[in-house]
Write a protein that holds these residues in place. Structure first.
Motif, short mmCIF file in Angstrom:
data_model
loop_
_atom_site.label_atom_id
_atom_site.label_comp_id
_atom_site.label_asym_id
_atom_site.label_seq_id
_atom_site.Cartn_x
_atom_site.Cartn_y
_atom_site.Cartn_z
N UNK A 22 0.85 -1.19 0.00
CA UNK A 22 0.00 0.00 0.00
C UNK A 22 0.89 1.24 0.00
N UNK A 23 0.28 2.40 -0.12
CA UNK A 23 1.06 3.64 -0.10
C UNK A 23 1.44 4.01 1.32
N UNK A 24 2.47 4.84 1.41
CA UNK A 24 2.90 5.32 2.72
C UNK A 24 1.80 6.18 3.33
N UNK A 25 1.05 6.87 2.48
CA UNK A 25 -0.06 7.69 2.96
C UNK A 25 -1.14 6.82 3.62
N UNK A 26 -1.42 5.66 3.08
CA UNK A 26 -2.41 4.75 3.67
C UNK A 26 -1.96 4.32 5.07
N UNK A 27 -0.66 4.06 5.21
CA UNK A 27 -0.13 3.68 6.52
C UNK A 27 -0.23 4.87 7.48
N UNK A 28 0.10 6.04 7.00
CA UNK A 28 0.01 7.25 7.82
C UNK A 28 -1.43 7.49 8.28
N UNK A 29 -2.37 7.32 7.38
CA UNK A 29 -3.78 7.47 7.75
C UNK A 29 -4.19 6.44 8.79
N UNK A 30 -3.70 5.22 8.67
CA UNK A 30 -4.02 4.19 9.65
C UNK A 30 -3.49 4.59 11.03
N UNK A 31 -2.25 5.07 11.08
CA UNK A 31 -1.68 5.47 12.36
C UNK A 31 -2.44 6.65 12.98
N UNK A 32 -3.00 7.51 12.16
CA UNK A 32 -3.76 8.65 12.67
C UNK A 32 -5.21 8.28 12.97
N UNK A 33 -5.60 7.04 12.73
CA UNK A 33 -6.95 6.59 13.03
C UNK A 33 -7.98 6.96 12.00
N UNK A 34 -7.54 7.33 10.81
CA UNK A 34 -8.47 7.74 9.76
C UNK A 34 -8.69 6.65 8.72
N UNK A 35 -8.11 5.53 8.94
CA UNK A 35 -8.28 4.41 8.01
C UNK A 35 -8.16 3.11 8.78
N UNK A 36 -8.83 2.10 8.30
CA UNK A 36 -8.76 0.79 8.93
C UNK A 36 -8.31 -0.23 7.91
N UNK A 37 -7.29 -0.99 8.30
CA UNK A 37 -6.80 -2.05 7.44
C UNK A 37 -6.16 -3.11 8.32
N UNK A 38 -6.72 -4.28 8.29
CA UNK A 38 -6.18 -5.38 9.08
C UNK A 38 -4.76 -5.72 8.61
N UNK A 39 -4.52 -5.59 7.32
CA UNK A 39 -3.20 -5.88 6.76
C UNK A 39 -2.15 -4.91 7.31
N UNK A 40 -2.49 -3.63 7.36
CA UNK A 40 -1.55 -2.63 7.90
C UNK A 40 -1.37 -2.85 9.40
N UNK A 41 -2.45 -3.15 10.09
CA UNK A 41 -2.36 -3.38 11.53
C UNK A 41 -1.43 -4.55 11.85
N UNK A 42 -1.59 -5.64 11.13
CA UNK A 42 -0.71 -6.80 11.35
C UNK A 42 0.74 -6.46 11.05
N UNK A 43 0.98 -5.74 9.98
CA UNK A 43 2.35 -5.37 9.60
C UNK A 43 2.97 -4.43 10.63
N UNK A 44 2.17 -3.49 11.17
CA UNK A 44 2.67 -2.56 12.18
C UNK A 44 3.03 -3.30 13.46
N UNK A 45 2.19 -4.22 13.87
CA UNK A 45 2.45 -5.00 15.08
C UNK A 45 3.67 -5.89 14.87
N UNK A 46 3.80 -6.48 13.70
CA UNK A 46 4.97 -7.31 13.40
C UNK A 46 6.25 -6.48 13.41
#
Length: 67
Positions: A22-46
């Motif tokens: 995904x884009x870096x922006x999608x990850x940034x949005x996830x960290x700011x709580x403006x997007x939800x993605x189980x894939x990004x969440x798992x990668x961040x926790x890993x």
């Protein structure tokens, strides 16, 4: 999410984005709580898990050197 973000080193968002395809922006949005993605969440926790394990290993090696 903010605690995970604080604990990750500089450049981790790009690595998470690359790992997820995904884009870096999608990850940034996830960290700011403006997007939800189980894939990004798992990668961040890993990523956090890897960093934590690496820090523990380094601390153990430092302790062994100082003893």
């Amino acid at each position: 999410r903010l605690e995970i973000r604080r604990r990750l080193p500089y450049g981790s968002m790009s690595q998470i984005a690359e790992a997820c395809g995904v884009s870096r922006n999608a990850v940034s949005l996830w960290f700011r709580g403006r997007g939800n993605s189980l894939r990004i969440e798992k990668a961040a926790i890993q990523a956090l898990k890897c960093i934590t394990e690496r820090e523990q290993m380094i601390q153990k090696q430092i302790k062994e050197l100082l003893d």
